[in-house]
Scaffold this active site. Structure first.
Site, PDB file in Angstrom:
ATOM      1  CE1 TYR A 145      67.817 -28.138  14.897  1.00  0.00           C
ATOM      2  CE2 TYR A 145      65.970 -27.541  16.253  1.00  0.00           C
ATOM      3  CZ  TYR A 145      67.487 -27.465  15.717  1.00  0.00           C
ATOM      4  OH  TYR A 145      68.035 -26.700  16.538  1.00  0.00           O
ATOM      5  CD  GLU A 147      61.449 -37.742  16.022  1.00  0.00           C
ATOM      6  OE1 GLU A 147      62.414 -37.993  16.715  1.00  0.00           O
ATOM      7  OE2 GLU A 147      60.309 -37.838  16.432  1.00  0.00           O
ATOM      8  CG  PHE A 191      60.217  -9.529  15.124  1.00  0.00           C
ATOM      9  CD1 PHE A 191      59.364  -9.954  14.086  1.00  0.00           C
ATOM     10  CD2 PHE A 191      59.469  -9.318  16.534  1.00  0.00           C
ATOM     11  CE1 PHE A 191      58.208 -10.939  14.282  1.00  0.00           C
ATOM     12  CE2 PHE A 191      58.441 -10.131  16.776  1.00  0.00           C
ATOM     13  CZ  PHE A 191      57.751 -10.714  15.496  1.00  0.00           C
ATOM     14  N   PRO A 272      55.696 -24.674  18.269  1.00  0.00           N
ATOM     15  CG  PRO A 272      57.634 -25.480  19.385  1.00  0.00           C
ATOM     16  CD  PRO A 272      57.287 -24.933  17.958  1.00  0.00           C
TER      17      PRO A 272
HETATM   18  P1  NAD Z   1      73.991 -21.556  12.668  1.00  0.00           P
HETATM   19  O1  NAD Z   1      73.160 -21.903  11.583  1.00  0.00           O
HETATM   20  O2  NAD Z   1      74.487 -20.108  12.842  1.00  0.00           O
HETATM   21  O3  NAD Z   1      75.187 -22.439  12.939  1.00  0.00           O
HETATM   22  C1  NAD Z   1      75.117 -23.966  12.410  1.00  0.00           C
HETATM   23  C2  NAD Z   1      76.474 -24.116  11.500  1.00  0.00           C
HETATM   24  O4  NAD Z   1      76.503 -25.280  11.395  1.00  0.00           O
HETATM   25  C3  NAD Z   1      76.398 -23.440  10.335  1.00  0.00           C
HETATM   26  O5  NAD Z   1      77.867 -22.502  10.213  1.00  0.00           O
HETATM   27  C4  NAD Z   1      76.525 -24.326   9.114  1.00  0.00           C
HETATM   28  O6  NAD Z   1      77.143 -23.957   8.243  1.00  0.00           O
HETATM   29  C5  NAD Z   1      77.043 -25.582  10.056  1.00  0.00           C
HETATM   30  N1  NAD Z   1      76.566 -26.668   9.401  1.00  0.00           N
HETATM   31  C6  NAD Z   1      75.216 -27.248   9.069  1.00  0.00           C
HETATM   32  N2  NAD Z   1      75.431 -28.578   8.541  1.00  0.00           N
HETATM   33  C7  NAD Z   1      76.729 -28.910   8.256  1.00  0.00           C
HETATM   34  C8  NAD Z   1      77.328 -30.110   8.113  1.00  0.00           C
HETATM   35  N3  NAD Z   1      76.833 -31.256   7.409  1.00  0.00           N
HETATM   36  N4  NAD Z   1      78.823 -30.007   8.085  1.00  0.00           N
HETATM   37  C9  NAD Z   1      79.561 -29.071   8.659  1.00  0.00           C
HETATM   38  N5  NAD Z   1      78.720 -27.849   9.064  1.00  0.00           N
HETATM   39  C10 NAD Z   1      77.618 -27.813   8.948  1.00  0.00           C
HETATM   40  O7  NAD Z   1      72.994 -21.955  14.090  1.00  0.00           O
HETATM   41  P2  NAD Z   1      73.362 -21.721  15.489  1.00  0.00           P
HETATM   42  O8  NAD Z   1      72.184 -21.094  16.010  1.00  0.00           O
HETATM   43  O9  NAD Z   1      74.545 -21.118  15.780  1.00  0.00           O
HETATM   44  O10 NAD Z   1      73.291 -23.180  16.032  1.00  0.00           O
HETATM   45  C11 NAD Z   1      74.336 -23.700  16.272  1.00  0.00           C
HETATM   46  C12 NAD Z   1      73.843 -25.124  17.258  1.00  0.00           C
HETATM   47  O11 NAD Z   1      73.131 -24.788  18.208  1.00  0.00           O
HETATM   48  C13 NAD Z   1      72.977 -26.147  16.303  1.00  0.00           C
HETATM   49  O12 NAD Z   1      73.469 -27.271  16.651  1.00  0.00           O
HETATM   50  C14 NAD Z   1      71.762 -25.838  16.558  1.00  0.00           C
HETATM   51  O13 NAD Z   1      70.767 -26.938  16.309  1.00  0.00           O
HETATM   52  C15 NAD Z   1      71.935 -25.501  17.941  1.00  0.00           C
HETATM   53  N6  NAD Z   1      70.632 -24.755  18.768  1.00  0.00           N
HETATM   54  C16 NAD Z   1      70.871 -23.531  18.407  1.00  0.00           C
HETATM   55  C17 NAD Z   1      69.556 -22.597  19.111  1.00  0.00           C
HETATM   56  C18 NAD Z   1      69.455 -21.114  18.702  1.00  0.00           C
HETATM   57  O14 NAD Z   1      68.443 -20.599  19.178  1.00  0.00           O
HETATM   58  N7  NAD Z   1      70.534 -20.500  18.304  1.00  0.00           N
HETATM   59  C19 NAD Z   1      68.520 -23.236  19.885  1.00  0.00           C
HETATM   60  C20 NAD Z   1      68.593 -24.707  20.043  1.00  0.00           C
HETATM   61  C21 NAD Z   1      70.088 -25.455  19.351  1.00  0.00           C
HETATM   62  N1  UDP Z   2      57.795 -15.983  14.443  1.00  0.00           N
HETATM   63  C1  UDP Z   2      57.035 -14.965  14.133  1.00  0.00           C
HETATM   64  N2  UDP Z   2      57.548 -14.118  13.181  1.00  0.00           N
HETATM   65  C2  UDP Z   2      58.607 -14.186  12.509  1.00  0.00           C
HETATM   66  C3  UDP Z   2      59.404 -15.351  12.845  1.00  0.00           C
HETATM   67  C4  UDP Z   2      59.156 -16.169  13.877  1.00  0.00           C
HETATM   68  O1  UDP Z   2      55.825 -14.767  14.592  1.00  0.00           O
HETATM   69  O2  UDP Z   2      58.920 -13.622  11.486  1.00  0.00           O
HETATM   70  C5  UDP Z   2      57.486 -16.809  15.593  1.00  0.00           C
HETATM   71  C6  UDP Z   2      57.530 -18.320  15.261  1.00  0.00           C
HETATM   72  O3  UDP Z   2      56.270 -18.530  14.624  1.00  0.00           O
HETATM   73  C7  UDP Z   2      57.629 -18.952  16.594  1.00  0.00           C
HETATM   74  C8  UDP Z   2      58.379 -17.991  17.528  1.00  0.00           C
HETATM   75  O4  UDP Z   2      58.299 -16.696  16.635  1.00  0.00           O
HETATM   76  O5  UDP Z   2      56.419 -19.155  17.291  1.00  0.00           O
HETATM   77  C9  UDP Z   2      59.913 -18.199  17.439  1.00  0.00           C
HETATM   78  O6  UDP Z   2      60.593 -18.511  16.169  1.00  0.00           O
HETATM   79  P1  UDP Z   2      62.096 -18.859  15.617  1.00  0.00           P
HETATM   80  O7  UDP Z   2      61.761 -19.191  14.423  1.00  0.00           O
HETATM   81  O8  UDP Z   2      62.877 -17.773  16.161  1.00  0.00           O
HETATM   82  O9  UDP Z   2      62.314 -20.100  16.416  1.00  0.00           O
HETATM   83  P2  UDP Z   2      61.628 -21.238  17.061  1.00  0.00           P
HETATM   84  O10 UDP Z   2      61.523 -21.192  18.556  1.00  0.00           O
HETATM   85  O11 UDP Z   2      60.171 -21.495  16.482  1.00  0.00           O
HETATM   86  O12 UDP Z   2      62.507 -22.439  16.703  1.00  0.00           O
END
Ligand code: NAD
Ligand code: UDP
Length: 311
Positions: A145, A147, A191, A272
């Site tokens: 993820y 990289e 949770f 992290p």
């Molecule tokens: P999510 O899994 O709900 O949404 C990602 C979507 O991408 C899904 O609908 C999945 O089916 C689609 N997808 C994956 N690979 C695909 C492919 N090869 N072709 C077409 N569709 C594909 O996750 P999210 O939380 O909504 O994340 C959206 C974006 O935000 C992602 O790029 C994620 O890395 C980034 N992001 C989210 C968070 C967060 O906390 N939610 C944090 C950091 C970055």
């Molecule tokens: N975590 C936890 N219990 C769970 C799921 C996640 O303690 O059931 C912790 C996880 O180890 C991390 C933090 O909650 O330290 C946030 O995890 P999440 O998977 O939501 O996203 P991350 O910030 O790790 O990408």
């Protein structure tokens, strides 16, 4: 304006579609539904300015029509999902990003990629400022993820520098809200799912690791503001209100059920230890900061999970 959004059927993507349609734009959503769901877009199915195409962004795509804005959100996003699909994760960040950038280059469109706080790895600087280069294990479990997103950022900058694509890089920190997949393993749905079923809350490690949680409407507002800015370098978007995972579990107990037990499970590799965005840049450039507090955001999310009919 015509918008193309990859990852449209996902959590953040579906809210972005809704926001752009409400602002009067037309949207074509792409998604291969690997973690997303048509249910997230069901309420938009009959919208006259919305179209959806099931498509894997790592595959070539010939699209008729011209787009003004390309948004690349498609990626596996939760640790459980990307650890289960490491190759697909690397591919969506690499080939997928290139394919979406090509559409932006062809059309002279603006481009935004959703990168992540994971670019900072297990950070040695706190809070994380955009100028920090990070502490990523390039061969660790999470590297598929981290990289892929670092590559996506590098490819985006190359398209900007070489072809002049007007690009933006959003470094998103933990975001939550309605339409997260209940079983995607991220701590908020995990949770809430456990609390709704009266099950113990599972804390990984000793719970001293920190995170901060941004509600999805704030995130989408940040993305929209960033997309119209002239900033080409990464911008952090997230909520700076930091808490330990143990404190977060206590908040969930306070909201749902004071008596919920807590159990401790092993901490995943490279999880992290500290994470908090420095959002000075977003405040200054975009006039943006989160508005929704954790309790209000969690209440809306609980409402959504309670109303969710079994898939
Ligand atoms: P999510 O899994 O709900 O949404 C990602 C979507 O991408 C899904 O609908 C999945 O089916 C689609 N997808 C994956 N690979 C695909 C492919 N090869 N072709 C077409 N569709 C594909 O996750 P999210 O939380 O909504 O994340 C959206 C974006 O935000 C992602 O790029 C994620 O890395 C980034 N992001 C989210 C968070 C967060 O906390 N939610 C944090 C950091 C970055
Ligand atoms: N975590 C936890 N219990 C769970 C799921 C996640 O303690 O059931 C912790 C996880 O180890 C991390 C933090 O909650 O330290 C946030 O995890 P999440 O998977 O939501 O996203 P991350 O910030 O790790 O990408």
């Amino acid at each position: 304006m015509e918008h193309l959004i990859s990852g449209a059927a996902g959590f953040i993507g579906s809210h972005l579609c809704e926001r752009l349609l409400a602002d009067g734009h037309s949207v074509l959503g792409l998604d291969n539904l690997i973690t997303g769901s048509r249910r997230n877009l069901a309420h938009l199915a009959n919208h006259s300015r919305f179209r959806f195409m099931e498509h894997d962004v790592t595959q070539p795509l010939e699209l008729a029509g011209r787009f003004d804005h390309v948004w690349h959100l498609a990626s596996l996003a939760s640790p459980k999902e990307y650890l289960g699909h490491p190759i697909e994760t690397l591919e969506s960040g690499s080939t997928g990003t290139r394919n979406m950038l090509e559409i932006a280059r062809r059309d002279g469109a603006r481009f935004l990629v959703t990168s992540t706080s994971e670019c900072y790895g297990d950070p040695l600087e706190h809070p994380q400022v955009e100028t920090y280069w990070g502490n990523v294990n390039p061969v660790g479990m999470r590297s598929c993820y981290d990289e892929s997103k670092r590559y996506a950022e590098a490819m985006t900058m190359a398209y900007h520098r070489y072809y002049g694509v007007r690009s933006n890089i959003a470094r998103i920190f933990n975001t939550y809200g309605p339409r997260m997949a209940l079983k995607d393993g991220r701590v908020v749905p995990a949770f809430l799912d456990q609390a709704l079923q009266g099950q113990p809350l599972t804390i990984f490690g000793d719970g001293t690791q920190t995170r901060s949680f941004c509600y999805v409407s704030d995130m989408v507002d940040g993305l929209v503001r960033l997309a119209s800015s002239d900033e080409r370098m990464p911008v952090n978007l997230g909520n700076p209100a930091e808490l330990t995972i143990l404190e977060f579990a206590e908040r969930i107990r306070g909201l749902m059920n004071e008596k919920l037990p807590i159990v401790f499970e092993p901490l995943p590799d490279d999880d992290p230890k500290k994470r908090r965005p420095d959002i000075t840049k977003a405040r200054r450039l975009l006039g943006w900061e989160p508005k929704v507090n954790l309790e209000d955001g969690l209440r809306e999310t609980v409402k959504y999970f309670k109303a969710l009919a079994p898939a």
